[in-house]
Design an enzyme around this catalytic site. Sequence first.
Site, short mmCIF file in Angstrom:
data_model
loop_
_atom_site.label_atom_id
_atom_site.label_comp_id
_atom_site.label_asym_id
_atom_site.label_seq_id
_atom_site.Cartn_x
_atom_site.Cartn_y
_atom_site.Cartn_z
CB ALA A 66 -0.89 -0.02 1.23
N GLY A 110 0.67 -4.88 1.16
CA GLY A 110 -0.52 -4.91 0.31
C GLY A 110 -0.26 -5.58 -1.05
CD GLU A 113 -2.41 -7.35 3.18
OE1 GLU A 113 -2.09 -6.19 2.86
OE2 GLU A 113 -3.05 -7.63 4.20
CD GLU A 133 1.65 -5.44 6.03
OE1 GLU A 133 2.38 -6.40 6.39
OE2 GLU A 133 0.96 -5.47 5.00
C1 HXC Z 1 5.12 4.34 -1.12
C2 HXC Z 1 7.02 3.38 -1.94
C3 HXC Z 1 6.65 2.13 -1.40
C4 HXC Z 1 5.42 2.06 -0.69
C5 HXC Z 1 8.53 1.88 -2.40
N1 HXC Z 1 8.18 3.17 -2.56
N2 HXC Z 1 7.61 1.23 -1.70
N3 HXC Z 1 6.26 4.46 -1.80
N4 HXC Z 1 4.70 3.19 -0.58
N5 HXC Z 1 4.97 0.92 -0.17
C6 HXC Z 1 8.93 4.22 -3.25
C7 HXC Z 1 10.12 4.71 -2.45
O1 HXC Z 1 9.70 5.65 -1.49
C8 HXC Z 1 10.98 5.31 -3.52
O2 HXC Z 1 10.46 6.57 -3.85
C9 HXC Z 1 10.74 4.39 -4.71
O3 HXC Z 1 9.50 3.71 -4.44
C10 HXC Z 1 11.81 3.34 -4.87
O4 HXC Z 1 11.98 2.68 -3.63
P1 HXC Z 1 13.41 2.47 -2.93
O5 HXC Z 1 13.15 2.19 -1.50
O6 HXC Z 1 14.33 3.60 -3.26
O7 HXC Z 1 13.90 1.14 -3.69
P2 HXC Z 1 14.85 -0.02 -3.13
O8 HXC Z 1 16.00 0.57 -2.35
O9 HXC Z 1 15.12 -0.89 -4.31
O10 HXC Z 1 13.96 -0.83 -2.06
C11 HXC Z 1 12.83 -1.56 -2.46
C12 HXC Z 1 11.93 -1.94 -1.24
C13 HXC Z 1 11.63 -0.67 -0.41
C14 HXC Z 1 12.64 -2.98 -0.39
C15 HXC Z 1 10.66 -2.57 -1.82
O11 HXC Z 1 11.12 0.34 -1.28
C16 HXC Z 1 10.63 -0.89 0.66
O12 HXC Z 1 10.94 -1.43 1.71
N6 HXC Z 1 9.38 -0.44 0.43
C17 HXC Z 1 8.33 -0.54 1.41
C18 HXC Z 1 7.85 -1.96 1.54
C19 HXC Z 1 6.75 -2.05 2.58
O13 HXC Z 1 6.97 -1.79 3.77
N7 HXC Z 1 5.55 -2.41 2.12
C20 HXC Z 1 4.41 -2.58 3.00
C21 HXC Z 1 3.70 -1.28 3.07
S1 HXC Z 1 2.45 -1.33 4.28
P3 HXC Z 1 11.41 7.89 -3.95
O14 HXC Z 1 10.44 8.98 -4.19
O15 HXC Z 1 12.17 7.94 -2.68
O16 HXC Z 1 12.28 7.55 -5.14
C22 HXC Z 1 1.17 -2.07 3.54
C23 HXC Z 1 -0.01 -2.17 4.39
C24 HXC Z 1 -1.07 -2.96 3.73
O17 HXC Z 1 1.21 -2.48 2.43
C25 HXC Z 1 -2.30 -2.88 4.52
C26 HXC Z 1 -3.53 -2.80 3.72
C27 HXC Z 1 -3.40 -2.83 2.30
#
Ligand code: HXC
Length: 260
Positions: A66, A110, A113, A133
């Site tokens: 998400a 997400g 999911e 999360e």
């Molecule tokens: C918003 C995101 C994002 C996310 C990545 N980006 N994941 N933006 N929401 N979930 C954005 C980053 O901010 C960044 O933007 C760009 O995408 C590239 O990401 P990087 O981190 O620079 O890439 P990398 O170093 O290759 O790392 C990849 C990654 C990391 C390991 C996937 O991005 C990451 O940990 N993302 C979050 C994963 C996460 O926690 N997902 C769960 C979310 S909570 P900029 O602008 O900086 O370039 C969730 C809750 C669900 O999903 C509940 C209900 C649906």
Amino acid sequence: RSYEYIETSEPRPGVGQVTLNRPKALNALCTPLITELNQALLEYQKSDSVSVVVLTGSQKAFAAGADIKEMQPLTFAEAYTNSFIESWSDLTTQIKKPIIAAVSGHALGGGCELAMMCDIIYCTETANFGQPEIKLGTVPGAGGSQRLTRAIGKSKAMELILTGKFFSGADAEKWGLAARTFSTYEELMENTLKTAETIAGYSRVAVQAGKEVVNKSQDLPLRDGVEYERRVFHSLFGSQDQKIGMKAFAEKQKAEWTHK
Ligand code: HXC
């Protein structure tokens, strides 16, 4: 129709494909993306030319979760009164045609999911799944704790959800979350489309019933599920395609489905 965050195509006969396309954010699932996804899926649901849907992202990311930046400022009252995330379930409640997820790269939070809401998961061996999360101070909110647990068992799901640890596509297959894995992205897409085309070659009535009865197994106790299945099986004697399919077998002919 043109979309901002997704692309749609019909790459094979009977197969509709939705490709998540928000590369700058690794396909983070912002609300407008989900709205577009729902629109595209509903159109495929209504379409006469599409029998099966493939949902995919890019080689690098199926979806990284998400949109964390969208969620960051939300208050409880806003999330609760607007039923935040509820519209994600449209995929499971509105779409009766099978959806195959083709997962390469990140499928986190997400994104994991969303893949689990699909009917079949195919992935690359190196796909990166996870429910991280916990690292954000929260828990899965789109069915992750329920679907992951049903798919791989409580102890493993609990470990993954409480540690936020990622797991590979190879693990996903070993544990029964994914149906098949492939060593390259190209093989993944080719085989996903091949399976989609195979399913699209069958009677649409039978395919819809097949999806329905398998999904019932997730909701019903065994005895009720078996009874439900038998009722659906009985009802299919009322379809033209059951007559066509069994007659074709008996006469050693190829079945020509009417989808009726
Ligand atoms: C918003 C995101 C994002 C996310 C990545 N980006 N994941 N933006 N929401 N979930 C954005 C980053 O901010 C960044 O933007 C760009 O995408 C590239 O990401 P990087 O981190 O620079 O890439 P990398 O170093 O290759 O790392 C990849 C990654 C990391 C390991 C996937 O991005 C990451 O940990 N993302 C979050 C994963 C996460 O926690 N997902 C769960 C979310 S909570 P900029 O602008 O900086 O370039 C969730 C809750 C669900 O999903 C509940 C209900 C649906």
